[in-house]
Design a protein around this motif. Structure first.
Motif, PDB file in Angstrom:
ATOM      1  N   GLU A 115      49.703  40.595   4.613  1.00 34.98           N
ATOM      2  CA  GLU A 115      49.729  39.847   5.693  1.00 34.98           C
ATOM      3  C   GLU A 115      48.379  38.688   5.493  1.00 34.98           C
ATOM      4  O   GLU A 115      47.136  39.161   5.689  1.00 34.98           O
ATOM      5  CB  GLU A 115      49.411  40.529   7.012  1.00 34.98           C
ATOM      6  CG  GLU A 115      49.528  39.568   8.100  1.00 34.98           C
ATOM      7  CD  GLU A 115      50.874  38.926   8.529  1.00 34.98           C
ATOM      8  OE1 GLU A 115      51.181  38.088   9.024  1.00 34.98           O
ATOM      9  OE2 GLU A 115      51.882  39.621   7.722  1.00 34.98           O
ATOM     10  N   TRP A 116      48.680  37.628   5.017  1.00 32.00           N
ATOM     11  CA  TRP A 116      47.658  36.511   4.737  1.00 32.00           C
ATOM     12  C   TRP A 116      47.182  35.998   6.148  1.00 32.00           C
ATOM     13  O   TRP A 116      48.230  35.569   6.944  1.00 32.00           O
ATOM     14  CB  TRP A 116      48.075  35.309   3.969  1.00 32.00           C
ATOM     15  CG  TRP A 116      48.124  35.822   2.503  1.00 32.00           C
ATOM     16  CD1 TRP A 116      49.185  36.379   2.084  1.00 32.00           C
ATOM     17  CD2 TRP A 116      47.124  35.653   1.438  1.00 32.00           C
ATOM     18  NE1 TRP A 116      49.336  36.801   0.540  1.00 32.00           N
ATOM     19  CE2 TRP A 116      47.843  36.356   0.274  1.00 32.00           C
ATOM     20  CE3 TRP A 116      46.041  35.345   1.291  1.00 32.00           C
ATOM     21  CZ2 TRP A 116      47.165  36.367  -0.901  1.00 32.00           C
ATOM     22  CZ3 TRP A 116      45.116  35.774   0.045  1.00 32.00           C
ATOM     23  CH2 TRP A 116      45.767  35.987  -1.049  1.00 32.00           C
ATOM     24  N   SER A 117      45.888  35.872   6.557  1.00 36.98           N
ATOM     25  CA  SER A 117      45.382  35.157   7.620  1.00 36.98           C
ATOM     26  C   SER A 117      45.322  33.796   7.564  1.00 36.98           C
ATOM     27  O   SER A 117      45.316  33.270   6.521  1.00 36.98           O
ATOM     28  CB  SER A 117      44.279  35.818   8.212  1.00 36.98           C
ATOM     29  OG  SER A 117      43.142  35.417   7.238  1.00 36.98           O
ATOM     30  N   ARG A 118      45.458  32.853   8.575  1.00 39.34           N
ATOM     31  CA  ARG A 118      45.267  31.513   8.640  1.00 39.34           C
ATOM     32  C   ARG A 118      44.275  30.891   7.748  1.00 39.34           C
ATOM     33  O   ARG A 118      44.043  30.307   7.004  1.00 39.34           O
ATOM     34  CB  ARG A 118      45.539  30.909   9.944  1.00 39.34           C
ATOM     35  CG  ARG A 118      46.870  31.169  10.590  1.00 39.34           C
ATOM     36  CD  ARG A 118      46.881  30.669  11.860  1.00 39.34           C
ATOM     37  NE  ARG A 118      45.959  31.229  13.072  1.00 39.34           N
ATOM     38  CZ  ARG A 118      45.755  31.138  14.140  1.00 39.34           C
ATOM     39  NH1 ARG A 118      46.368  30.206  14.765  1.00 39.34           N
ATOM     40  NH2 ARG A 118      45.007  31.746  14.872  1.00 39.34           N
ATOM     41  N   SER A 119      42.925  31.683   8.288  1.00 38.72           N
ATOM     42  CA  SER A 119      41.758  31.179   7.539  1.00 38.72           C
ATOM     43  C   SER A 119      41.578  31.693   6.135  1.00 38.72           C
ATOM     44  O   SER A 119      40.935  30.826   5.448  1.00 38.72           O
ATOM     45  CB  SER A 119      40.572  32.042   8.116  1.00 38.72           C
ATOM     46  OG  SER A 119      40.755  33.511   7.962  1.00 38.72           O
ATOM     47  N   GLN A 120      42.221  32.771   5.507  1.00 39.32           N
ATOM     48  CA  GLN A 120      42.393  32.885   4.191  1.00 39.32           C
ATOM     49  C   GLN A 120      43.085  31.891   3.431  1.00 39.32           C
ATOM     50  O   GLN A 120      42.745  31.480   2.346  1.00 39.32           O
ATOM     51  CB  GLN A 120      43.102  34.092   3.840  1.00 39.32           C
ATOM     52  CG  GLN A 120      42.016  35.495   4.406  1.00 39.32           C
ATOM     53  CD  GLN A 120      42.945  36.947   3.960  1.00 39.32           C
ATOM     54  OE1 GLN A 120      44.002  36.806   4.436  1.00 39.32           O
ATOM     55  NE2 GLN A 120      42.048  37.857   3.868  1.00 39.32           N
ATOM     56  N   LEU A 121      44.089  31.395   4.203  1.00 38.11           N
ATOM     57  CA  LEU A 121      45.187  30.397   3.513  1.00 38.11           C
ATOM     58  C   LEU A 121      44.455  29.155   3.430  1.00 38.11           C
ATOM     59  O   LEU A 121      44.487  28.450   2.269  1.00 38.11           O
ATOM     60  CB  LEU A 121      46.471  30.339   4.132  1.00 38.11           C
ATOM     61  CG  LEU A 121      47.462  31.490   4.257  1.00 38.11           C
ATOM     62  CD1 LEU A 121      48.519  31.280   4.938  1.00 38.11           C
ATOM     63  CD2 LEU A 121      47.842  31.763   2.711  1.00 38.11           C
ATOM     64  N   LEU A 122      43.782  28.761   4.397  1.00 31.59           N
ATOM     65  CA  LEU A 122      42.977  27.435   4.396  1.00 31.59           C
ATOM     66  C   LEU A 122      41.744  27.502   3.402  1.00 31.59           C
ATOM     67  O   LEU A 122      41.751  26.457   2.655  1.00 31.59           O
ATOM     68  CB  LEU A 122      42.488  27.161   5.936  1.00 31.59           C
ATOM     69  CG  LEU A 122      43.523  26.840   6.844  1.00 31.59           C
ATOM     70  CD1 LEU A 122      42.864  26.964   8.321  1.00 31.59           C
ATOM     71  CD2 LEU A 122      44.195  25.448   6.332  1.00 31.59           C
ATOM     72  N   MET A 123      41.093  28.604   3.154  1.00 32.36           N
ATOM     73  CA  MET A 123      40.016  28.618   2.401  1.00 32.36           C
ATOM     74  C   MET A 123      40.676  28.721   0.962  1.00 32.36           C
ATOM     75  O   MET A 123      40.021  27.930  -0.161  1.00 32.36           O
ATOM     76  CB  MET A 123      39.162  30.059   2.402  1.00 32.36           C
ATOM     77  CG  MET A 123      37.969  30.170   1.414  1.00 32.36           C
ATOM     78  SD  MET A 123      37.026  31.686   2.117  1.00 32.36           S
ATOM     79  CE  MET A 123      37.010  31.463   3.826  1.00 32.36           C
ATOM     80  N   ALA A 124      41.711  29.385   0.584  1.00 34.22           N
ATOM     81  CA  ALA A 124      42.234  29.428  -0.883  1.00 34.22           C
ATOM     82  C   ALA A 124      42.636  27.819  -1.005  1.00 34.22           C
ATOM     83  O   ALA A 124      42.543  27.366  -2.236  1.00 34.22           O
ATOM     84  CB  ALA A 124      43.257  30.170  -0.806  1.00 34.22           C
ATOM     85  N   SER A 125      43.239  27.148  -0.167  1.00 30.45           N
ATOM     86  CA  SER A 125      43.928  25.832  -0.335  1.00 30.45           C
ATOM     87  C   SER A 125      42.610  24.915  -0.902  1.00 30.45           C
ATOM     88  O   SER A 125      42.703  24.112  -1.521  1.00 30.45           O
ATOM     89  CB  SER A 125      44.637  25.392   0.967  1.00 30.45           C
ATOM     90  OG  SER A 125      45.591  26.282   1.035  1.00 30.45           O
ATOM     91  N   GLY A 126      41.366  25.172  -0.065  1.00 28.67           N
ATOM     92  CA  GLY A 126      40.290  24.307  -0.277  1.00 28.67           C
ATOM     93  C   GLY A 126      39.623  24.442  -1.520  1.00 28.67           C
ATOM     94  O   GLY A 126      39.277  23.726  -2.340  1.00 28.67           O
ATOM     95  N   LEU A 127      39.774  25.937  -2.106  1.00 22.36           N
ATOM     96  CA  LEU A 127      38.892  26.092  -3.385  1.00 22.36           C
ATOM     97  C   LEU A 127      39.680  25.712  -4.526  1.00 22.36           C
ATOM     98  O   LEU A 127      39.200  25.343  -5.529  1.00 22.36           O
ATOM     99  CB  LEU A 127      38.800  27.619  -3.325  1.00 22.36           C
ATOM    100  CG  LEU A 127      37.789  28.367  -2.462  1.00 22.36           C
ATOM    101  CD1 LEU A 127      37.928  29.823  -2.655  1.00 22.36           C
ATOM    102  CD2 LEU A 127      36.429  27.913  -2.846  1.00 22.36           C
TER     103      LEU A 127
END
Length: 559
Positions: A424-436
């Motif tokens: 279960e990916w959280s919204r903050s994890q997805l946004l952080m991974a997309s930014g990196l």
């Protein structure tokens, strides 16, 4: 109560008893039909492959186009035209969502893509009777038309799979990566098997057209599958019929009417019980309240007061004797209520306004996923296929862009398969991974800039960056698309799928435009021969000079 819904009030049980009809019971919900042999999953996998196959076919023929149009920006131009046309198609598909069915939109996209691919393969590659400028323009127009047809399919499929369980959305996204992997493998085989570039490219396009034909047949078989029909029926019911919960105040004198349409559905009646009253007044005794023992779920009290004007429908009528006892250990308050909204013309302004408001509400609910997927594809299109096709290699030559794109497509496929992992990916994890992932832009750019002397030298570094770019694109480009439809109601899942596709194409368009800026940073085309980077010298043993005296000494020592 909403007057515009056309509801009246009466006692349903009394009406049906007067007619001599049996009381309706709630039908037991049945589960969805099984997907035997995973036929629906496989068809959606092939669908994901098919609607991205034309674009990948144009991109993977990079060696042919660079040879046919030297010193041009053909790869950048094709990518930008494709994405611009795709964005227009997504907007039009969203506006015309209610006018055409899934099947109509998908069939239109299939026929448009198939006809365009046949024309390019036969007339522009096989025959090759046009001048260079005309042929260049035909390719750009063709990829624009293909983009329109493929994106109509893509947006429709994501809206369609939003109505199905999440694994079917993952099947479409895995098929998208399989398209890249398939065309990479196909291009390597045809380039190696046919030495003549035009012949190898023609056979490459023929194999892609055969996949499109197979997809067309599988799609029309899938639309008649019981599993698909089951979920489409649920979606249509939730879209055209709204069932609401009735919250009735216990002292409200309200009774329900049978709907004129006669269609049976069940609402929920919640009787909210206040604290027991100790007033004991006559008004309190006759009030419609749980404070009155007559209506207490566990009460067993003689009924001496006058019957109420509007008792709950499921409670038995008291007997004629005033001293009768009403025994209701746990009465069931079941209210049958059908709520219909009058159907409106899809083209009316009111319907259009409601559709815009619904899309805005869905966007507010899923905006982290929209931002995440937009960032993922912005990064990808900034580098692929434009910058990836410009990375030089003295050892691999024209094979270098094919190897980089094949590495990207293969690990993109692995990433989309990994998206099915139950985490279960959280919204903050997805946004952080997309930014990196944005860090990959300067890294791969330095492998190609400047053209005459790149800052990062060697063949392994750009291949490694392409692997990371592909895997993260597959993983973080799939997870938001899979999770977003589950964050809204069933009747809005198709809208959620289309809104995610809109954000996806927005990232593609902005990334393709930024790729032109990155291209200008590479400098002018290098006219000088490819730069050879020297290999460090290995430590060696100094040569030994042999003389006759040394040989005599060595031989005597051996004896």
């Amino acid at each position: 109560m909403h007057e515009t819904l056309g509801r009246g009030y009466a006692r349903i049980d009394a009406i049906r008893a007067a007619r001599g009809e049996p009381l309706a019971t709630m039908p037991e919900p049945s589960g969805p039909p099984p997907d035997r042999y995973n036929s629906v999953y496989f068809t959606l996998f092939v669908a994901g492959t098919a609607f991205l196959l034309p674009f990948n076919s144009f991109i993977m023929a990079v060696d042919y186009f660079q040879h046919h149009y030297p010193n041009s920006t053909i790869m950048f131009d094709m990518s930008t035209v494709y994405i611009a046309s795709a964005c227009v198609a997504v907007v039009i598909n969203n506006l015309l969502l209610d006018l055409f069915t899934y099947n109509t939109r998908i069939t239109f996209g299939i026929l448009l893509s198939l006809a365009t691919m046949l024309f390019v393969a036969i007339c522009n590659i096989g025959w090759d009777g046009f001048s260079t400028n005309v042929s260049y323009t035909i390719n750009l127009v063709a990829i624009g038309v293909v983009a329109f047809g493929c994106t109509v399919q893509q947006a429709s499929y994501y809206g369609f799979t939003g109505c199905l369980p999440p694994r079917y959305t993952q099947a479409v996204m895995a098929g998208e990566s399989a398209a890249g992997f398939w065309v990479s493998l196909d291009r390597i085989v045809t380039k190696y098997g046919f030495r003549q570039p035009r012949r190898s490219t023609f056979m490459f396009f023929v194999f892609s057209i055969l996949i499109l034909l197979g997809h067309s047949m599988l799609h029309h078989v899938m639309m008649r599958h019981p599993l698909v029909q089951y979920y489409l029926r649920l979606t249509n019911e939730s879209r055209h019929k709204r069932r609401i919960q009735l919250h009735l105040n216990p002292n409200e004198d309200t009774i329900l009417m049978e709907n004129e349409a006669g269609d049976a559905a069940f609402g929920v009646l919640k009787l909210q019980s206040p604290a027991l009253s100790n007033t004991g007044t006559a008004e309190g005794e006759n009030a419609f309240s749980f404070a009155n023992p007559v209506y207490s779920p566990t009460a067993t009290i003689p009924v001496t007061s006058a019957p109420l004007a509007s008792p709950p429908p499921s409670v038995s009528e008291p007997s004629a004797s005033p001293s009768a006892v009403l025994r209701t250990p746990r009465p069931s308050y079941k209210v049958e209520d059908v709520v219909f909204e009058s159907p409106e013309r899809p083209t009316s302004w009111r319907s259009f306004k409601r559709g815009v408001l619904a899309r805005w509400a869905v966007a507010r609910a899923i905006y982290p996923y929209m931002v995440s997927i937009g960032l993922v594809y912005f990064t990808t299109l900034s580098l692929y296929p434009g910058i990836a096709s410009e990375v030089p290699s003295c050892r691999l030559g024209s094979w270098m862009p094919i190897i980089l794109m094949s590495a990207f497509n293969f690990f993109d496929f692995i990433g989309k398969i990994a998206a099915a992992w139950p985490y279960e990916w959280s919204r903050s994890q997805l946004l952080m991974a997309s930014g990196l992932r944005l860090l990959l832009v300067p890294l791969l750019l330095l492998c190609a800039a400047p053209r005459h002397s790149p800052h990062i030298v060697g063949d392994m570094y750009p291949i490694m960056f392409s692997v990371v770019l592909g895997f993260t694109n597959g993983l973080f480009g799939s997870v938001p698309m899979i999770m977003a439809p589950s964050r809204v109601g069933r009747d809005h899942r198709e809208i959620a799928g289309n809104m995610m596709t809109l954000s996806y194409n927005g990232g593609l368009l902005s990334g393709s435009l930024v790729s032109y800026l990155l291209l200008s940073m590479l400098g002018p085309p290098a006219g000088a021969p490819c730069r050879i980077y020297p290999t460090p010298l290995l430590p060696t043993v100094p040569p030994v000079t042999t003389t006759a005296a040394n040989v005599t000494y060595v031989l005597s020592a051996l004896h």
